[in-house]
Each structure stands twice: as C-alpha cells, then as structure tokens.
Design a protein around this motif. Structure first.
Motif, PDB file in Angstrom:
ATOM      1  N   GLY A   9       0.740  -1.163   0.023  1.00 20.13           N
ATOM      2  CA  GLY A   9       0.028  -0.221   0.200  1.00 20.13           C
ATOM      3  C   GLY A   9       0.830   1.467  -0.027  1.00 20.13           C
ATOM      4  O   GLY A   9       0.695   2.098   0.822  1.00 20.13           O
ATOM      5  N   SER A  12       0.349   6.015  -1.286  1.00 16.12           N
ATOM      6  CA  SER A  12      -0.284   7.064  -0.587  1.00 16.12           C
ATOM      7  C   SER A  12       0.052   6.890   0.849  1.00 16.12           C
ATOM      8  O   SER A  12       0.592   5.881   1.548  1.00 16.12           O
ATOM      9  CB  SER A  12      -1.630   7.273  -0.657  1.00 16.12           C
ATOM     10  N   ARG A  37      -1.284  -1.558  -5.634  1.00 19.39           N
ATOM     11  CA  ARG A  37      -2.246  -2.311  -6.366  1.00 19.39           C
ATOM     12  C   ARG A  37      -2.069  -1.967  -7.817  1.00 19.39           C
ATOM     13  O   ARG A  37      -1.969  -2.732  -8.581  1.00 19.39           O
ATOM     14  CB  ARG A  37      -3.752  -1.981  -5.638  1.00 19.39           C
ATOM     15  N   ASP A  63      -1.528  -6.724  -4.966  1.00 20.42           N
ATOM     16  CA  ASP A  63      -2.814  -6.326  -4.692  1.00 20.42           C
ATOM     17  C   ASP A  63      -3.086  -7.304  -3.248  1.00 20.42           C
ATOM     18  O   ASP A  63      -3.137  -8.920  -3.712  1.00 20.42           O
ATOM     19  CB  ASP A  63      -3.921  -6.677  -5.577  1.00 20.42           C
ATOM     20  N   VAL A  64      -3.328  -6.861  -2.193  1.00 20.12           N
ATOM     21  CA  VAL A  64      -3.222  -7.766  -1.107  1.00 20.12           C
ATOM     22  C   VAL A  64      -4.439  -8.692  -1.064  1.00 20.12           C
ATOM     23  O   VAL A  64      -4.517  -9.535  -0.276  1.00 20.12           O
ATOM     24  CB  VAL A  64      -3.088  -7.144   0.215  1.00 20.12           C
ATOM     25  N   CYS A  65      -5.551  -8.192  -1.806  1.00 21.14           N
ATOM     26  CA  CYS A  65      -6.630  -9.024  -1.844  1.00 21.14           C
ATOM     27  C   CYS A  65      -6.576 -10.194  -2.854  1.00 21.14           C
ATOM     28  O   CYS A  65      -7.635 -10.975  -3.007  1.00 21.14           O
ATOM     29  CB  CYS A  65      -7.852  -8.209  -2.225  1.00 21.14           C
ATOM     30  N   THR A 111      -9.263  -6.850   2.914  1.00 17.26           N
ATOM     31  CA  THR A 111      -8.390  -6.208   2.902  1.00 17.26           C
ATOM     32  C   THR A 111      -7.512  -6.355   4.155  1.00 17.26           C
ATOM     33  O   THR A 111      -6.163  -6.671   4.296  1.00 17.26           O
ATOM     34  CB  THR A 111      -8.525  -4.613   2.378  1.00 17.26           C
ATOM     35  N   MET A 138       0.569  -2.617  10.452  1.00 17.63           N
ATOM     36  CA  MET A 138      -0.027  -1.364  10.532  1.00 17.63           C
ATOM     37  C   MET A 138      -1.600  -1.650  11.141  1.00 17.63           C
ATOM     38  O   MET A 138      -2.403  -1.910  10.245  1.00 17.63           O
ATOM     39  CB  MET A 138       0.023  -0.409   9.549  1.00 17.63           C
ATOM     40  N   SER A 140      -3.927  -0.398  14.523  1.00 16.14           N
ATOM     41  CA  SER A 140      -4.397   1.112  14.889  1.00 16.14           C
ATOM     42  C   SER A 140      -5.036   1.013  16.372  1.00 16.14           C
ATOM     43  O   SER A 140      -5.226  -0.085  17.015  1.00 16.14           O
ATOM     44  CB  SER A 140      -5.742   1.243  13.954  1.00 16.14           C
ATOM     45  N   TYR A 153     -14.618  -1.637  10.877  1.00 16.44           N
ATOM     46  CA  TYR A 153     -13.050  -1.563  10.738  1.00 16.44           C
ATOM     47  C   TYR A 153     -12.286  -1.860  12.087  1.00 16.44           C
ATOM     48  O   TYR A 153     -11.576  -2.421  11.720  1.00 16.44           O
ATOM     49  CB  TYR A 153     -12.920   0.141  10.568  1.00 16.44           C
ATOM     50  N   LYS A 157      -9.475  -4.908  12.591  1.00 16.03           N
ATOM     51  CA  LYS A 157      -8.294  -4.675  13.304  1.00 16.03           C
ATOM     52  C   LYS A 157      -8.019  -5.450  14.578  1.00 16.03           C
ATOM     53  O   LYS A 157      -6.945  -5.872  14.927  1.00 16.03           O
ATOM     54  CB  LYS A 157      -7.988  -2.998  13.609  1.00 16.03           C
ATOM     55  N   PRO A 183      -1.276   3.230  15.646  1.00 12.89           N
ATOM     56  CA  PRO A 183      -1.372   4.825  15.501  1.00 12.89           C
ATOM     57  C   PRO A 183      -2.875   5.327  15.938  1.00 12.89           C
ATOM     58  O   PRO A 183      -3.770   4.437  15.616  1.00 12.89           O
ATOM     59  CB  PRO A 183      -1.095   5.241  14.087  1.00 12.89           C
ATOM     60  N   PHE A 190      -6.895   8.802   4.006  1.00 12.81           N
ATOM     61  CA  PHE A 190      -7.716   7.623   4.547  1.00 12.81           C
ATOM     62  C   PHE A 190      -8.883   8.583   5.282  1.00 12.81           C
ATOM     63  O   PHE A 190     -10.093   8.191   5.108  1.00 12.81           O
ATOM     64  CB  PHE A 190      -6.811   7.387   5.646  1.00 12.81           C
ATOM     65  N   LYS A 193     -10.983  10.175   2.391  1.00  9.78           N
ATOM     66  CA  LYS A 193     -11.650   9.191   1.557  1.00  9.78           C
ATOM     67  C   LYS A 193     -12.796   8.826   2.485  1.00  9.78           C
ATOM     68  O   LYS A 193     -14.327   8.895   2.050  1.00  9.78           O
ATOM     69  CB  LYS A 193     -10.913   8.096   1.491  1.00  9.78           C
TER      70      LYS A 193
HETATM   71  P1  NAD Z   1      -4.279   5.524   2.653  1.00  8.39           P
HETATM   72  O1  NAD Z   1      -5.741   5.450   2.235  1.00  8.39           O
HETATM   73  O2  NAD Z   1      -3.428   6.883   2.251  1.00  8.39           O
HETATM   74  O3  NAD Z   1      -3.288   4.290   2.546  1.00  8.39           O
HETATM   75  C1  NAD Z   1      -3.853   2.858   2.387  1.00  8.39           C
HETATM   76  C2  NAD Z   1      -3.101   2.376   1.218  1.00  8.39           C
HETATM   77  O4  NAD Z   1      -3.577   1.011   0.832  1.00  8.39           O
HETATM   78  C3  NAD Z   1      -3.507   3.142  -0.200  1.00  8.39           C
HETATM   79  O5  NAD Z   1      -2.330   3.369  -1.034  1.00  8.39           O
HETATM   80  C4  NAD Z   1      -4.352   2.069  -0.654  1.00  8.39           C
HETATM   81  O6  NAD Z   1      -4.125   2.327  -2.141  1.00  8.39           O
HETATM   82  C5  NAD Z   1      -3.640   0.709  -0.313  1.00  8.39           C
HETATM   83  N1  NAD Z   1      -4.600  -0.178  -0.534  1.00  8.39           N
HETATM   84  C6  NAD Z   1      -5.978  -0.652  -0.151  1.00  8.39           C
HETATM   85  N2  NAD Z   1      -6.374  -1.764  -0.566  1.00  8.39           N
HETATM   86  C7  NAD Z   1      -5.230  -2.552  -0.965  1.00  8.39           C
HETATM   87  C8  NAD Z   1      -5.082  -3.839  -1.652  1.00  8.39           C
HETATM   88  N3  NAD Z   1      -6.158  -4.477  -1.982  1.00  8.39           N
HETATM   89  N4  NAD Z   1      -4.050  -4.150  -2.025  1.00  8.39           N
HETATM   90  C9  NAD Z   1      -2.807  -3.173  -2.074  1.00  8.39           C
HETATM   91  N5  NAD Z   1      -2.788  -1.932  -1.677  1.00  8.39           N
HETATM   92  C10 NAD Z   1      -4.273  -1.560  -1.207  1.00  8.39           C
HETATM   93  O7  NAD Z   1      -4.292   5.532   4.276  1.00  8.39           O
HETATM   94  P2  NAD Z   1      -3.325   5.439   5.359  1.00  8.39           P
HETATM   95  O8  NAD Z   1      -3.818   6.083   6.498  1.00  8.39           O
HETATM   96  O9  NAD Z   1      -1.873   5.817   4.975  1.00  8.39           O
HETATM   97  O10 NAD Z   1      -3.478   3.983   5.860  1.00  8.39           O
HETATM   98  C11 NAD Z   1      -2.418   3.178   5.899  1.00  8.39           C
HETATM   99  C12 NAD Z   1      -2.586   2.019   7.176  1.00  8.39           C
HETATM  100  O11 NAD Z   1      -2.705   2.789   8.297  1.00  8.39           O
HETATM  101  C13 NAD Z   1      -4.022   1.298   7.133  1.00  8.39           C
HETATM  102  O12 NAD Z   1      -3.717   0.008   7.457  1.00  8.39           O
HETATM  103  C14 NAD Z   1      -4.880   1.914   8.117  1.00  8.39           C
HETATM  104  O13 NAD Z   1      -5.690   1.136   8.540  1.00  8.39           O
HETATM  105  C15 NAD Z   1      -3.922   2.234   9.114  1.00  8.39           C
HETATM  106  N6  NAD Z   1      -4.139   3.388  10.166  1.00  8.39           N
HETATM  107  C16 NAD Z   1      -4.662   4.568   9.672  1.00  8.39           C
HETATM  108  C17 NAD Z   1      -4.904   5.637  10.400  1.00  8.39           C
HETATM  109  C18 NAD Z   1      -5.531   7.004  10.026  1.00  8.39           C
HETATM  110  O14 NAD Z   1      -5.922   7.822  10.728  1.00  8.39           O
HETATM  111  N7  NAD Z   1      -4.894   7.337   8.660  1.00  8.39           N
HETATM  112  C19 NAD Z   1      -4.770   5.324  11.660  1.00  8.39           C
HETATM  113  C20 NAD Z   1      -4.422   4.255  12.381  1.00  8.39           C
HETATM  114  C21 NAD Z   1      -4.088   3.213  11.309  1.00  8.39           C
END
Ligand code: NAD
Length: 313
Positions: A9, A12, A37, A63-65, A111, A138, A140, A153, A157, A183, A190, A193
């Motif tokens: 992932g 972003s 992906r 793609d992790v799925c 996912t 990662m 949460s 969600y 987790k 975190p 995130f 979106k």
């Molecule tokens: P983000 O949406 O910017 O990043 C998530 C990434 O995962 C994206 O690049 C997306 O394209 C990718 N992704 C989704 N489905 C996928 C798939 N099937 N295969 C490959 N890649 C895939 O958001 P983020 O905040 O950077 O999230 C990263 C991780 O951190 C996530 O696991 C999220 O649950 C966790 N997290 C986020 C927060 C927050 O507040 N943003 C807090 C705690 C934990």
C-alpha cells in the motif's frame, strides 16, 4: 548487507512515507520494495523518493486481496528473500451498521484481515527456513479499543491483533519478530476518503436518531479529535523505523501518547464497564468538549503509561 523490506500500500499516506524514509536511510541499510495495487499511481511515491528510486527503492505491483498477485509479487523478489515485511495496506469504513451491506463489510475484512494473513502465509515459510525476519503490521488504536460508528473497521483490526498475538508465540521459536504499530488519527487520504464517503452516504434503513447521533454528535467530535491529536505519516514512518531498528522490538507499539489512557481504561476494568461508560460520556455528555476532556484525561494518566509508546523523535 542491506535488509530487504517489502511494504504494501505505498501509493499514498503512511506506506508511501515509510518506503521513502527507509529508502533514504543515511547508511543505506535498506533495499525497499515498495508495492501498490495499481502502478499507475506511482507518481507521488516516485516524486517523494527522488534519487532513491532505482537505487535503494524499487516498485512491484501487489494487490493484497488477490492470491495470484501476492504469489507473483513474492516470486519476483530475488530468492524470495524478504527480511522485513511491512503490512500497511488497509481501508476504512465508517457509519451506522444498518446502512452498511455485508458485502462492504467483507471487503474491509478482505483487505485489513485476509490481506495481511495472505502476505504472512506467503512470506513466513522462507523466514522460518532462514530462522530470521521481522513482520510489522499497521494496526490502529482501533485494534485495541472499539470506537462508535467504526464498528466494522475496528473489528477487522481486532481480528488482526488476535491473529498476530497468536502467531507471535510460534514465530518467536523461529527467531521471527512480529510487531504491531497502533497509531491514533493520522492525516492521510484515509481521512479524506472517509469524509467523501460520508458526504455521499444515504443511510438506508437507519432511524432518524441514529443518523443524528452519527452526523451531529459523532462526526464533529471526530473531526475535532483529528485536528487536535492527529499525527503525520512522517511521524508514523519514524516510529516504524524505530521499531524495526530496535534490538528487542515490542509486540505492541502505540505511537500517540494521548491514546494510552484510553487503552489503559480497558486494562483497569476487565468488565469493560469503565471503557463503555467513559466513551458514552465522552460522546453524549462532553461531545463538543471531547478533545479538552481527552487532554485532561491525558494529564491525569501517570507518566509511566505515557512512556509505553514509541515516539517519532
Ligand atoms: P491511505 O488510504 O493513504 O493508504 C492506504 C493504502 O492502502 C492506499 O495506498 C491504498 O491504495 C492501499 N490499498 C488498499 N487496498 C489495497 C489492496 N487490496 N492491495 C494493496 N494496497 C491496497 O491511508 P493510510 O492512513 O496511509 O493507511 C495505511 C494504514 O494505516 C491502514 O492499514 C490503516 O488502517 C492504518 N491506520 C490509519 C490511520 C489514520 O488515521 N489514517 C490510523 C491508524 C491506522
């Protein structure tokens, strides 16, 4: 030699930042395989990586799925040798459960839960043979504490936390480390979106009171909390780097000291009453002042609890 790090992932947010931070390591200790992906979304990462691309950072689609995609990606890694696997890919889901279809819920589990399981299944056998490796997930704060209107969600987790807590025991026997990063809110797409999804929401089958609690009570306080307590992807990347560079990495790693009191409530009262009642009061009685209340809570929590976080500095 260099350690091979594969991250999921990376187009972003946190994943992108971890990839760049490790690729820019001064001592060049990491060979980063940044995966995403859809490689069409590589520009932001490549821009951030600059000179590191082609040197300490390379790209692969993943793609992790998809079983096939995961297998193919790992087969494309030299000798299938991965020292550090960072499971970062994840999706959010917010809103009243009545308005979310089972299909949408399954997508989140596909996912956030099965995606990680799929990666671990593919990478672990080679790590076991070599009797070395580090798997990072990662998670949460929502992997440790339920949060209203984040029901599914949070569940995904929690599932991950349970899976990894179980795996950690046998992995230790093979000298493989397993670390969860937990975190609180982080400013990434995130959040954006999720807010876009919320704006489009129609709430079929949800009663008016619930819609009101979600839109007028939960959302404003959640936005407040994001503003007041959010960390940056860079903070999380630095924490992650610390965890993988530690001689004895911890299993759980909260990154935001503001959340240690919340997690502590759970351990302070094993019946769950303290957590549920506190969250109820935070939401319905202190809603508009939620972040102030949380700051007070933080001050009241002893410093020994606060030290139990990994800090970005
Ligand atoms: P983000 O949406 O910017 O990043 C998530 C990434 O995962 C994206 O690049 C997306 O394209 C990718 N992704 C989704 N489905 C996928 C798939 N099937 N295969 C490959 N890649 C895939 O958001 P983020 O905040 O950077 O999230 C990263 C991780 O951190 C996530 O696991 C999220 O649950 C966790 N997290 C986020 C927060 C927050 O507040 N943003 C807090 C705690 C934990």
């Amino acid at each position: 030699g260099q350690k091979v790090v594969l991250i999921t992932g990376c187009s972003s947010g946190i994943g992108l930042r971890i990839a760049v931070t490790l690729a820019e390591d001064e001592k060049k200790r990491y060979h980063v395989i940044a995966t995403m992906r859809d490689l069409k979304k590589k520009d932001k990462l490549l821009e951030a990586a600059g000179d590191a691309y082609g040197k300490t950072l390379m790209l692969l689609p993943l793609d992790v799925c998809s079983d096939d995609s995961v297998k193919q990606c790992i087969n494309n890694v030299k000798d299938r040798h991965i020292d550090i696997l960072i499971n970062n890919a994840g999706v959010g889901l917010l809103g009243p459960v009545e308005s979310i279809s089972i299909e949408e819920m399954k997508r989140v589990f596909e996912t956030n839960f099965f995606g990680v399981v799929r990666m671990i299944k593919e990478v672990m056998p080679d790590m076991k043979k070599r009797r070395s490796g580090h798997i990072v997930v990662m998670s949460s704060v929502m992997g440790l504490q339920g949060v209203v209107f984040n029901d599914v969600y949070t569940a995904s987790k929690f599932a991950m936390e349970g899976f990894c807590e179980s795996m950690a025991v046998q992995l230790m026997k093979f000298n493989i480390r397993l670390s969860m990063i937990e975190p609180g809110p982080v400013h990434t797409e995130f959040e954006t979106k999720m807010m876009e999804d919320v704006a489009k929401m129609e709430y079929p089958g949800v009663d008016a009171d619930t819609v009101r609690y979600f839109k007028d009570v939960y959302l404003p306080s959640s936005i407040d909390i994001f503003e007041a307590m959010g960390q940056t992807p860079d903070d999380i990347a630095k924490c992650t780097k610390k965890v993988i560079e530690s001689n004895s990495p911890r299993f759980r790693n909260l990154t935001n000291s503001l959340y240690t009191p919340i997690v502590a409530l759970k351990y302070a009262d094993e019946t769950g009453g303290l957590s549920v009642n506190t969250f109820y009061n935070l939401l319905f009685n202190f809603g508009p002042l939620m972040h102030i209340t949380m700051s007070i809570l933080k001050c009241l929590t002893c410093s020994c609890l606060r030290r139990r976080t990994v800090s970005p500095n």
